[in-house]
Structures are given as C-alpha cells and as structure tokens.
Scaffold this active site. Sequence first.
Site, mmCIF file in Angstrom:
data_model
loop_
_atom_site.group_PDB
_atom_site.id
_atom_site.type_symbol
_atom_site.label_atom_id
_atom_site.label_comp_id
_atom_site.label_asym_id
_atom_site.label_seq_id
_atom_site.Cartn_x
_atom_site.Cartn_y
_atom_site.Cartn_z
ATOM 1 N N LEU A 13 -10.368 30.744 -30.756
ATOM 2 C CA LEU A 13 -9.034 30.224 -30.829
ATOM 3 C C LEU A 13 -8.234 31.676 -30.877
ATOM 4 O O LEU A 13 -8.304 32.698 -31.470
ATOM 5 C CB LEU A 13 -8.684 29.202 -31.923
ATOM 6 N N CYS A 14 -7.017 31.317 -30.414
ATOM 7 C CA CYS A 14 -5.477 32.202 -30.382
ATOM 8 C C CYS A 14 -5.580 32.726 -31.701
ATOM 9 O O CYS A 14 -5.823 31.943 -32.846
ATOM 10 C CB CYS A 14 -4.716 31.655 -30.107
ATOM 11 N N PRO A 15 -5.544 34.304 -31.994
ATOM 12 C CA PRO A 15 -5.678 35.107 -30.924
ATOM 13 C C PRO A 15 -6.598 35.793 -30.528
ATOM 14 O O PRO A 15 -6.851 37.018 -29.769
ATOM 15 C CB PRO A 15 -4.485 36.113 -31.777
ATOM 16 N N ASP A 40 -9.594 27.926 -25.065
ATOM 17 C CA ASP A 40 -8.368 27.559 -25.972
ATOM 18 C C ASP A 40 -7.190 27.622 -24.932
ATOM 19 O O ASP A 40 -6.725 28.262 -24.170
ATOM 20 C CB ASP A 40 -8.068 28.841 -26.729
#
Length: 75
Positions: A13-15, A40
């Site tokens: 997932l981000c980042p 993502d």
Amino acid sequence: MTDTLEYDATGLLCPLPVLRANRKLRELDVGGLLTVRATDPAAEADFPAFCRQTGHELVSATREGEVLVFVIRKR
C-alpha cells in the site's frame, strides 16, 4: 542494450510501491527501464506524480486485470 529490472509491488500500500520502485531505479544506469506491478489503486496517480517530480520518464501505464503495470525509464 538497455538495462531492465522488474519489481513486484502487488499487495503493498501507498507509499511503499513508489518508495521501493525508487530504490530499484538506483540500481539502473541512466536510460534503464523498470517495470513495476502494483495493486494499490493509489499507484495510478502516484507513479505519474513521482515521475513528474523526479524527472524519470513514465513510458507506459497499463492494467492487466487488477494489476497496474508501470514502465519507467531512468533519467
């Protein structure tokens, strides 16, 4: 011959997809290509923004089912 690397960021997932892709880009010479696969949804906006900010070229951004595939040329 152009150096090429692939990085599988699916499930991250981000980042993390962008951060880890940036780390992989450091392994390439200028002009090398990195292919990143990510799941993502935020990556769809993150990778173009990353390339604009860093000067790397986003060669392509495609989708293979649920997987986003980005090809980045190191500048």
